[in-house]
Enzyme design. Structure first.
Site, PDB file in Angstrom:
ATOM      1  N   SER A  13       0.822  -1.212   0.000  1.00 63.88           N
ATOM      2  CA  SER A  13       0.000   0.000   0.000  1.00 63.88           C
ATOM      3  C   SER A  13       0.857   1.265   0.000  1.00 63.88           C
ATOM      4  O   SER A  13       0.509   2.264  -0.634  1.00 63.88           O
ATOM      5  CB  SER A  13      -0.966  -0.002   1.187  1.00 63.88           C
ATOM      6  N   ASN A  14       1.996   1.233   0.693  1.00 65.00           N
ATOM      7  CA  ASN A  14       2.889   2.388   0.646  1.00 65.00           C
ATOM      8  C   ASN A  14       3.549   2.520  -0.726  1.00 65.00           C
ATOM      9  O   ASN A  14       3.773   3.636  -1.208  1.00 65.00           O
ATOM     10  CB  ASN A  14       3.955   2.298   1.738  1.00 65.00           C
ATOM     11  N   HIS A 105       8.330   3.847   9.957  1.00 67.03           N
ATOM     12  CA  HIS A 105       8.078   2.999  11.124  1.00 67.03           C
ATOM     13  C   HIS A 105       6.794   3.455  11.807  1.00 67.03           C
ATOM     14  O   HIS A 105       6.579   4.660  11.982  1.00 67.03           O
ATOM     15  CB  HIS A 105       9.257   3.096  12.102  1.00 67.03           C
ATOM     16  N   ASP A 141      15.769   1.088  13.716  1.00 73.44           N
ATOM     17  CA  ASP A 141      14.843   2.216  13.912  1.00 73.44           C
ATOM     18  C   ASP A 141      15.498   3.380  14.643  1.00 73.44           C
ATOM     19  O   ASP A 141      14.850   4.082  15.430  1.00 73.44           O
ATOM     20  CB  ASP A 141      13.596   1.764  14.680  1.00 73.44           C
TER      21      ASP A 141
END
Length: 209
Positions: A13-14, A105, A141
């Site tokens: 979807s991104n 994230h 992250d």
């Protein structure tokens, strides 16, 4: 023109949000470690080259990453965008693409690194939640944050509703940040991240309360 490769593992979807954004850069290829990933179909419908590199076919993470690295070189990629790529990358690969690789994230980093962010937010009773676009570094992250999408957690929110709401924020801010990188508004330098527009915050925040 900046050449972009997108790394995916799932529905994409991104990736679709990036395709729909009509970026000034060009998405030249999509790599997936899963041949059944619907993201590959999205890429093919958009006329974008795809490559399936299954991690299970390689003896270790480094060997898998070496093949991905070579594919990126073959496509002459300038920017790597992780979009739901569910593999931890080797330090060697990350160092090769440092300053040229972005991730999104589902939390307001530096809070809630790693997995299960929505459940952890609910468990903690946080008022705010969201997502962060950041440069990828060897530490999970922990790279420089470039932008965050922020939403207010509702009393009625569940893990599922938070995931849906955060996804909508991801689809808004990820294409914007990628475009800023493509257009040079955000630049990665030896001294850190340079924002060409000095009025921009660091990181930029988008709110959807």
């Amino acid at each position: 023109m900046i050449k972009i490769a997108v790394l995916v593992s799932g529905s994409g979807s991104n990736l679709q949000a990036l395709i729909d954004a009509n970026l000034s850069g060009q998405i030249v290829g999509v790599i997936s470690n899963k041949p059944e990933a619907f993201a590959l179909t999205r890429a093919q419908h958009a006329g974008i080259q795809t490559a399936v590199i299954e991690h299970k076919q390689y003896p270790n993470r480094e060997a898998f990453d070496d093949v991905m690295h070579q594919q990126l070189l073959d496509w002459e990629v300038d920017l790597v965008v992780l979009a739901g790529f569910m593999r931890i990358l080797s330090e060697k690969f990350v160092q090769a693409w440092e300053g040229k690789m972005l991730n999104i994230h589902p939390s307001l980093l530096p809070y809630y690194k790693g997995m299960h962010t929505h459940q952890r937010v609910l468990n903690s009773g946080d008022v705010l939640h969201g997502c962060t676009v950041h440069y990828v570094t060897a530490e999970l992250d922990a790279g420089q944050a470039l932008a965050q999408g922020v939403l207010k957690v509702s009393y009625h929110d569940t893990v599922e509703s938070l995931a849906t709401r955060v996804h909508s924020l991801e689809h808004m801010i990820y294409p914007q940040v990628v475009e800023w990188v493509c257009s040079g508004i955000i630049q990665h330098t030896e001294d850190g991240v340079l924002y060409r527009n000095q009025k921009m915050q660091e990181p930029v925040q988008f709110c959807k309360l």
